[in-house]
Design an enzyme around this catalytic site. Structure first.
Site, mmCIF file in Angstrom:
data_model
loop_
_atom_site.group_PDB
_atom_site.id
_atom_site.type_symbol
_atom_site.label_atom_id
_atom_site.label_comp_id
_atom_site.label_asym_id
_atom_site.label_seq_id
_atom_site.Cartn_x
_atom_site.Cartn_y
_atom_site.Cartn_z
ATOM 1 N N GLU A 145 -5.005 -5.260 6.076
ATOM 2 C CA GLU A 145 -3.730 -4.984 6.748
ATOM 3 C C GLU A 145 -4.027 -4.297 8.073
ATOM 4 O OE1 GLU A 145 -1.924 -2.385 3.892
ATOM 5 O OE2 GLU A 145 -3.590 -0.982 3.951
ATOM 6 N N ASP A 150 -0.035 5.704 9.988
ATOM 7 C CA ASP A 150 -0.162 4.462 10.778
ATOM 8 C C ASP A 150 0.069 4.699 12.277
ATOM 9 O OD1 ASP A 150 -0.295 3.250 8.209
ATOM 10 O OD2 ASP A 150 1.875 2.959 8.167
HETATM 11 O O1 FUB Z 1 2.002 2.618 5.679
HETATM 12 C C1 FUB Z 1 2.197 1.569 4.788
HETATM 13 C C2 FUB Z 1 1.016 0.679 4.846
HETATM 14 O O2 FUB Z 1 -0.146 1.390 4.448
HETATM 15 C C3 FUB Z 1 0.705 0.212 6.236
HETATM 16 O O3 FUB Z 1 1.566 -0.751 6.687
HETATM 17 C C4 FUB Z 1 -0.699 -0.159 6.029
HETATM 18 O O4 FUB Z 1 -1.428 -0.456 7.180
HETATM 19 C C5 FUB Z 1 -1.213 1.035 5.282
HETATM 20 O O5 FUB Z 1 -1.503 2.106 6.126
#
Ligand code: FUB
Length: 441
Positions: free
Chosen positions: A209, A37
């Site tokens: 997300e 991320d």
């Molecule tokens: O890294 C955990 C989660 O997986 C992140 O918050 C999302 O964006 C995905 O990459």
């Protein structure tokens, strides 16, 4: 064409570890630990990367499968996108007053600068209640120390905060949780200023997300992981206003063909070029919740739309011929294959296996500087020996003696290579020559 005999053959280990500075220039950019991320920001003339920190799984999902385990955050900085300084841990789950100290839920963060302070926004699981909250930690310097607020932000239940500081100083936070929401922040950057707005509703279904918002040439961009089929692409939408409505424009990056369900990214302008930071499970081929940050270049069209980014292994960092050059981070490959050096320790990286004559790789933009090297060193394993041709402006062939262990083969350079060249390596005789790295002295 001249055949040259190696002048020295040493049986050695071929990997090094450096605790605080990681030098690659290629993808993934950080070895020795996972970096998921990645949010990249420019502070004080350097690139700072705020990734989340995957570790081998210590918790399970509700279905019993191994799950994301993310205990803390590191920050890294670089001036050239090749050498990255690890400034160490800036926030631990145990240090968050409102957080569950063993939740391993420090998911994707962001950090912005406003009025002399650095504001680090991060998701965490609250000690009481459910789901995720978003906290803010404040520092005087980009690498901390960061002091977390006593409570999570009110009115935000979700993950993956991103903050846009607009040209007029107004700031906006975007996050994921029951859709994609955005809201103006109060001037102190610590609270929502008004009611959140749902931003994903006009977009094609499949937002998941990881929103990342930025402004370029007066246009606002909302970029985000998007599942159109089975795994995440990176997509984007544009607007004339920070809180939309945003119009879907297309893909920035397609689904990864293998391995990693998630992708998560940021875009940043540095020294006149734009870069996409994203992640892939390069060092964890069997578990896609241990990811590593990568960088590739991004270009824009006249109308502001973004050209699709094709992921590369070569990455964007300048690589000096005097460094360890890893042909397995190739720009193009023909016949040769890339394998892990040690499947018991994926952080040892990769090797290029040349099996048949004609197998080759090209590694673009190798910087020989002004002083032509006198020697080339091959870190190789070749049970039956072989001969490699090396092209960097001119071309020469080098005998690789038989060795069933990794060995450094040091040869005189028969031509003068200066400045930038694309390096090409080709097997011209023999079979099964493995190259871990080469360097020029
Ligand atoms: O890294 C955990 C989660 O997986 C992140 O918050 C999302 O964006 C995905 O990459």
């Amino acid at each position: 064409m001249k055949r040259l005999l190696p002048i020295l053959l040493l049986a050695v280990g071929c990997q090094t570890n450096c605790p605080d500075t990681i030098v690659t220039g290629t993808n993934p950019i950080i070895s020795g630990q996972f970096t998921a991320d990645p949010t990249a920001r420019v502070f004080e003339g350097k690139i700072y990367m705020y990734p989340s920190h995957d570790i081998p799984s210590v918790i399970t999902h509700h279905d019993g499968s191994a799950w994301f385990s993310m205990p803390d955050y590191h920050v890294f900085s670089s001036e050239d996108l090749t050498a990255w300084t690890d400034h160490g841990v800036i926030l631990r789950q145990e240090d968050v007053p409102w957080g569950k100290p063993d939740a391993y839920a420090m998911w994707a963060p962001d950090c912005v600068f406003k009025d002399g302070k650095y504001y680090f926004y991060f998701p965490d699981a609250p000690a009481s209640g459910w789901g995720f909250g978003i906290g803010v930690a404040v520092a005087e310097k980009p690498c901390g120390p960061f002091t977390p607020q006593q409570e999570p932000m009110k009115g935000v239940i979700g993950i993956d905060p991103c903050v846009l500081v607009d040209d007029d100083g107004a700031s906006y936070i975007y996050w994921s949780g029951m859709g994609l929401s955005g809201c103006r922040l109060t001037d102190d950057m610590l609270a929502l200023d008004g009611e959140p707005v749902r931003l994903d509703e006009p977009l094609p279904a499949g937002f998941k997300e990881g929103p990342f918002a930025f402004k370029r040439n007066g246009k606002y961009y909302l970029t985000y992981p998007w599942v159109r089929k089975d795994t995440e692409t990176l997509a984007y939408a544009m607007s004339d206003s920070p809180l939309g409505p945003f119009e879907y424009k297309g893909l920035i990056m397609k689904e990864s063909p293998v391995g990693c369900w998630t992708n998560h990214h940021s875009l940043v302008e540095y020294k006149g070029e734009w870069y996409l930071f994203y992640h892939h499970n390069d060092y964890s081929p069997h578990f896609d919740k241990n990811r590593s940050a990568r960088i590739d270049r991004v270009t824009f069209n006249e109308d502001g739309t973004i050209n699709e980014v094709i992921p590369t292994l070569r990455g964007v960092g300048p690589v000096k011929a005097s460094a360890r050059v890893e042909p397995d981070r190739y720009s193009s490959i023909d016949g040769a294959v890339v394998e892990y050096v040690d499947t018991a320790d994926f952080f040892k990286g990769w090797k290029t296996v040349f099996t048949d004559a004609g197998d080759k790789v090209t590694f673009c933009d190798l910087d020989f500087g002004n002083r032509a090297p006198r020697k080339v060193v091959f870190c190789v394993k070749a049970p039956q020996g072989g001969r490699l041709s090396l092209t960097a402006g001119a071309m020469a062939e080098f005998d690789i003696p038989a060795s069933s262990e990794w060995a450094e083969v040091v040869c005189p350079m028969p031509f003068k290579a200066r400045k930038m060249h694309d390096l090409e390596l080709e097997l011209v005789a023999g079979t099964c020559v493995e190259v871990d790295w080469i360097t020029f002295r």
